[in-house]
Write an enzyme that holds these catalytic residues in place. Structure first.
Site, PDB file in Angstrom:
ATOM      1  N   ARG A   2      -7.963  -0.905   4.688  1.00 19.20           N
ATOM      2  CA  ARG A   2      -7.129   0.146   4.085  1.00 19.20           C
ATOM      3  C   ARG A   2      -5.810  -0.427   3.583  1.00 19.20           C
ATOM      4  O   ARG A   2      -5.230   0.102   2.647  1.00 19.20           O
ATOM      5  CB  ARG A   2      -6.785   1.226   5.127  1.00 19.20           C
ATOM      6  CG  ARG A   2      -7.976   1.916   5.720  1.00 19.20           C
ATOM      7  CD  ARG A   2      -7.508   2.973   6.683  1.00 19.20           C
ATOM      8  NE  ARG A   2      -7.104   4.116   5.881  1.00 19.20           N
ATOM      9  CZ  ARG A   2      -7.368   5.370   6.165  1.00 19.20           C
ATOM     10  NH1 ARG A   2      -8.029   5.653   7.270  1.00 19.20           N
ATOM     11  NH2 ARG A   2      -6.983   6.327   5.390  1.00 19.20           N
ATOM     12  N   ARG A  31       0.006  14.900  13.144  1.00 18.81           N
ATOM     13  CA  ARG A  31       0.863  14.525  12.004  1.00 18.81           C
ATOM     14  C   ARG A  31       1.117  15.775  11.166  1.00 18.81           C
ATOM     15  O   ARG A  31       0.503  15.978  10.121  1.00 18.81           O
ATOM     16  CB  ARG A  31       0.205  13.407  11.200  1.00 18.81           C
ATOM     17  CG  ARG A  31       0.101  12.116  12.008  1.00 18.81           C
ATOM     18  CD  ARG A  31      -0.621  11.007  11.280  1.00 18.81           C
ATOM     19  NE  ARG A  31       0.192  10.346  10.273  1.00 18.81           N
ATOM     20  CZ  ARG A  31      -0.211   9.304   9.558  1.00 18.81           C
ATOM     21  NH1 ARG A  31      -1.424   8.812   9.751  1.00 18.81           N
ATOM     22  NH2 ARG A  31       0.559   8.757   8.655  1.00 18.81           N
ATOM     23  N   ASP A  71       4.866   0.503  11.835  1.00 18.95           N
ATOM     24  CA  ASP A  71       3.628  -0.137  11.366  1.00 18.95           C
ATOM     25  C   ASP A  71       3.531  -1.595  11.805  1.00 18.95           C
ATOM     26  O   ASP A  71       2.444  -2.181  11.790  1.00 18.95           O
ATOM     27  CB  ASP A  71       3.534  -0.057   9.832  1.00 18.95           C
ATOM     28  CG  ASP A  71       3.396   1.380   9.360  1.00 18.95           C
ATOM     29  OD1 ASP A  71       3.022   2.244  10.171  1.00 18.95           O
ATOM     30  OD2 ASP A  71       3.680   1.643   8.175  1.00 18.95           O
ATOM     31  N   CYS A 122      -5.294   7.623   9.508  1.00 24.08           N
ATOM     32  CA  CYS A 122      -5.526   6.973  10.804  1.00 24.08           C
ATOM     33  C   CYS A 122      -5.126   7.928  11.929  1.00 24.08           C
ATOM     34  O   CYS A 122      -4.177   8.699  11.788  1.00 24.08           O
ATOM     35  CB  CYS A 122      -4.709   5.686  10.906  1.00 24.08           C
ATOM     36  SG  CYS A 122      -5.382   4.324   9.947  1.00 24.08           S
ATOM     37  N   LYS A 148       0.831  -1.212   0.000  1.00 24.54           N
ATOM     38  CA  LYS A 148       0.000   0.000   0.000  1.00 24.54           C
ATOM     39  C   LYS A 148       0.867   1.264   0.000  1.00 24.54           C
ATOM     40  O   LYS A 148       0.639   2.190  -0.780  1.00 24.54           O
ATOM     41  CB  LYS A 148      -0.898   0.004   1.255  1.00 24.54           C
ATOM     42  CG  LYS A 148      -1.551   1.350   1.535  1.00 24.54           C
ATOM     43  CD  LYS A 148      -2.327   1.349   2.834  1.00 24.54           C
ATOM     44  CE  LYS A 148      -1.534   1.585   4.086  1.00 24.54           C
ATOM     45  NZ  LYS A 148      -1.291   2.989   4.465  1.00 24.54           N
ATOM     46  N   ASN A 149       1.851   1.293   0.891  1.00 24.88           N
ATOM     47  CA  ASN A 149       2.615   2.534   1.051  1.00 24.88           C
ATOM     48  C   ASN A 149       3.559   2.801  -0.111  1.00 24.88           C
ATOM     49  O   ASN A 149       4.178   3.859  -0.188  1.00 24.88           O
ATOM     50  CB  ASN A 149       3.367   2.533   2.388  1.00 24.88           C
ATOM     51  CG  ASN A 149       2.392   2.699   3.545  1.00 24.88           C
ATOM     52  OD1 ASN A 149       1.214   3.036   3.338  1.00 24.88           O
ATOM     53  ND2 ASN A 149       2.855   2.451   4.759  1.00 24.88           N
TER      54      ASN A 149
HETATM   55  N1  EPU Z   1       6.512  14.464  10.666  1.00 25.20           N
HETATM   56  C1  EPU Z   1       6.638  15.798  11.004  1.00 25.20           C
HETATM   57  N2  EPU Z   1       6.579  16.720  10.000  1.00 25.20           N
HETATM   58  C2  EPU Z   1       6.410  16.371   8.695  1.00 25.20           C
HETATM   59  C3  EPU Z   1       6.284  15.011   8.365  1.00 25.20           C
HETATM   60  C4  EPU Z   1       6.336  14.071   9.371  1.00 25.20           C
HETATM   61  O1  EPU Z   1       6.789  16.139  12.171  1.00 25.20           O
HETATM   62  O2  EPU Z   1       6.356  17.269   7.846  1.00 25.20           O
HETATM   63  C5  EPU Z   1       6.510  13.452  11.735  1.00 25.20           C
HETATM   64  C6  EPU Z   1       5.145  12.762  11.807  1.00 25.20           C
HETATM   65  O3  EPU Z   1       4.233  13.495  12.581  1.00 25.20           O
HETATM   66  C7  EPU Z   1       5.491  11.435  12.426  1.00 25.20           C
HETATM   67  C8  EPU Z   1       6.888  11.154  11.850  1.00 25.20           C
HETATM   68  O4  EPU Z   1       7.405  12.415  11.416  1.00 25.20           O
HETATM   69  O5  EPU Z   1       5.573  11.563  13.812  1.00 25.20           O
HETATM   70  C9  EPU Z   1       6.889  10.166  10.705  1.00 25.20           C
HETATM   71  O6  EPU Z   1       6.185  10.693   9.601  1.00 25.20           O
HETATM   72  P1  EPU Z   1       6.504  10.315   8.094  1.00 25.20           P
HETATM   73  O7  EPU Z   1       6.303  11.545   7.287  1.00 25.20           O
HETATM   74  O8  EPU Z   1       7.798   9.589   8.000  1.00 25.20           O
HETATM   75  O9  EPU Z   1       5.337   9.285   7.792  1.00 25.20           O
HETATM   76  P2  EPU Z   1       4.192   9.378   6.717  1.00 25.20           P
HETATM   77  O10 EPU Z   1       4.777   9.661   5.379  1.00 25.20           O
HETATM   78  O11 EPU Z   1       3.095  10.236   7.210  1.00 25.20           O
HETATM   79  C10 EPU Z   1       4.397   6.841   6.137  1.00 25.20           C
HETATM   80  C11 EPU Z   1       3.451   5.682   6.064  1.00 25.20           C
HETATM   81  C12 EPU Z   1       3.009   5.304   7.460  1.00 25.20           C
HETATM   82  C13 EPU Z   1       4.253   4.922   8.268  1.00 25.20           C
HETATM   83  C14 EPU Z   1       5.245   6.096   8.275  1.00 25.20           C
HETATM   84  C15 EPU Z   1       6.542   5.786   8.987  1.00 25.20           C
HETATM   85  C16 EPU Z   1       2.370   6.021   3.954  1.00 25.20           C
HETATM   86  C17 EPU Z   1       1.128   6.299   3.214  1.00 25.20           C
HETATM   87  N3  EPU Z   1       2.296   6.049   5.279  1.00 25.20           N
HETATM   88  O12 EPU Z   1       3.670   7.893   6.746  1.00 25.20           O
HETATM   89  O13 EPU Z   1       2.180   4.163   7.317  1.00 25.20           O
HETATM   90  O14 EPU Z   1       3.883   4.627   9.586  1.00 25.20           O
HETATM   91  O15 EPU Z   1       5.546   6.473   6.907  1.00 25.20           O
HETATM   92  O16 EPU Z   1       7.154   4.679   8.418  1.00 25.20           O
HETATM   93  O17 EPU Z   1       3.401   5.721   3.359  1.00 25.20           O
HETATM   94  C18 EPU Z   1       0.440   2.680   7.875  1.00 25.20           C
HETATM   95  O18 EPU Z   1       0.647   2.109   6.787  1.00 25.20           O
HETATM   96  O19 EPU Z   1      -0.317   2.200   8.761  1.00 25.20           O
HETATM   97  C19 EPU Z   1       1.099   3.962   8.153  1.00 25.20           C
HETATM   98  C20 EPU Z   1       0.699   4.791   9.113  1.00 25.20           C
END
Ligand code: EPU
Length: 419
Positions: A398, A121, A306, A116, A22-23
């Site tokens: 999802r 975030r 995750d 979620c 998915k990701n």
């Molecule tokens: N963060 C910030 N500022 C930003 C971006 C992120 O403070 O501008 C913080 C977030 O709040 C969080 C941390 O950094 O505490 C990690 O965020 P990141 O941006 O790395 O994650 P994401 O891109 O929002 C993706 C996956 C998540 C997975 C995370 C970490 C997708 C669609 N989602 O999220 O997947 O947990 O990377 O590996 O790729 C899931 O599949 O259940 C899921 C939540």
């Protein structure tokens, strides 16, 4: 409302092929929007988050066709650069359309993304990085208005945290540009490498993806391409840990061992056998596993956040005590109250959970609150004695294509029924 009914306590036996990640698919679909020819994407499971991305693509004027697990995306001629709030709020990764829209249209309007509930975030790293690439971004009352008055300006960027989504947004925005953009402290997740491989197959020049320094040599255009999405490492991890919790023997035909090193290591340390071969992974568990000591979630290649909820579910039936520290998200423990209903002995303080394994969990009526928490409840219910009901499986949908079929074909007694 549908729910999952599980008669737990059965060992898992069999073999499966893990479906596409998915990701990885979600940013690949945003990248497909930027391609000037048709994109054929193989290994795309039917997941609700994928369907939302397809709705966004259709809203932006692309034609999307599904043939089994293959998606065919035809480019858009539309001038639309706005994503409706109802689609943006459905999932967090809708934010990767910001880089793609800026690249293709030079502007975009969207609301802040949903997803979620895992605590705050923010998207400050996305905004800061895209601003350094020349975007002008205003955020008013939860809506983002972005423009690119002078096109993408190549830049050398340092991320204060290796955000997965921000790294993807920068790669998307800079792939078609003049000059070379460098991302230092980039996210190293395999999904970043998959995005770069996809874009390179469409004509981009991206090097170093999967390491902490990604170099994007901008090109003039992206062509259409044909690509197969990488297998989902969290689903592989879920099946592996479910086997350790339930006992049995399973083969994961196409799992990539390099993406699963922390999981393999923890399972082996606890007494589960994991055989790695060219054709995949075999997990064998005959005895109750020992608990894992202390595990802290980290950006890749550390233990993935995750997979954390699934590890806590496994830990609930291990011998001894485990300490699990969630280091990426502020609030990812909603599922723990539900695990307690299944008989788990877990104490939490802030982001720390102390799990004292019990000999066996007991079936209960529980509710999913998010994707991975719902998967953790499923694993716990598979290991528990007696019948469980998992409500709101829509969260699990999802990221897992029919979780009842994934575990059903491994011999579990799990069915989806209407209430
Ligand atoms: N963060 C910030 N500022 C930003 C971006 C992120 O403070 O501008 C913080 C977030 O709040 C969080 C941390 O950094 O505490 C990690 O965020 P990141 O941006 O790395 O994650 P994401 O891109 O929002 C993706 C996956 C998540 C997975 C995370 C970490 C997708 C669609 N989602 O999220 O997947 O947990 O990377 O590996 O790729 C899931 O599949 O259940 C899921 C939540």
């Amino acid at each position: 409302m549908s729910c999952l009914k599980i008669d737990g306590g059965k060992r898992l036996y069999g073999e499966i092929a893990v479906h596409g990640a998915k990701n990885s698919i979600l940013p690949l679909l945003a990248a497909a929007y930027m391609c000037q020819g048709q994109t054929v994407l193989h290994n795309c499971p039917f997941l609700s988050d994928v369907e939302i991305s397809l709705k966004i693509l259709e809203y932006l004027g692309c034609k999307c066709e599904r043939q089994g697990s293959t998606l065919i995306i035809s480019p858009s001629n539309s001038n639309c650069f706005e994503i409706p709030e109802c689609l943006m709020r459905e999932m967090r990764s809708s934010i990767v359309f910001m880089g793609a829209l800026l690249s293709k249209m030079g502007s975009c309007v969207m609301s802040l993304p949903g997803g979620c509930e895992l605590g705050p975030r923010p998207i400050d790293i996305h905004i800061d990085s895209l601003t350094k690439l020349g975007a002008v971004i205003e955020c008013n009352h939860g809506f983002l208005t972005c423009s690119l008055p002078e096109g993408i300006k190549a830049a050398e960027l340092y991320l204060k945290f290796p955000s997965v989504g921000a790294t993807e947004n920068i790669i998307l925005a800079a792939a078609v540009s003049n000059g070379t953009t460098v991302i230092h402290n980039a996210a190293r997740e395999p999904e970043i490498e998959d995005l770069a491989l996809f874009l390179n197959s469409a004509g981009a020049e991206i090097n170093g993806a999967g390491s902490d320094t990604v170099v994007i040599n901008g090109v003039n255009r992206l062509n259409g391409t044909e690509y197969t999405v990488m297998p989902d490492r969290i689903i592989a991890a879920t099946c592996m840990m479910a086997t350790a919790a339930c006992k049995g023997r399973i083969c994961l035909n196409n799992a990539n061992k390099n993406h699963l090193i922390p999981i393999i290591s923890i399972l082996r340390d606890g007494g589960t056998l994991v055989d790695v071969s060219d054709s995949g992974l075999t997990v064998t568990s005959h005895f109750r596993q020992h608990n894992f000591g202390t595990v802290t979630t980290q950006p890749y290649p550390g233990f993935p956040t995750d997979a954390g909820p699934i590890l806590v579910a496994l830990s609930s039936v291990c011998k001894g005590t485990g300490v699990f520290i969630e280091n990426i998200f502020d609030s990812r423990f909603h599922y723990i109250d539900e695990l307690r209903l299944l008989g788990a002995d877990i104490k939490t303080v802030g982001r720390v959970a102390v799990i004292t394994g019990v000999k066996s969990l007991v079936g209960a009526d529980v509710v999913s609150h998010d994707l991975r928490g719902g998967a953790a409840l499923t694993v716990a219910a598979l290991a528990a004695k007696g019948c469980s009901i998992i409500r709101k499986p829509c969260y699990i949908d999802r990221g897992y294509q029919k979780i009842e079929e994934i575990f059903g074909c491994l011999g579990a007694d799990i069915k989806r029924t209407e209430d």
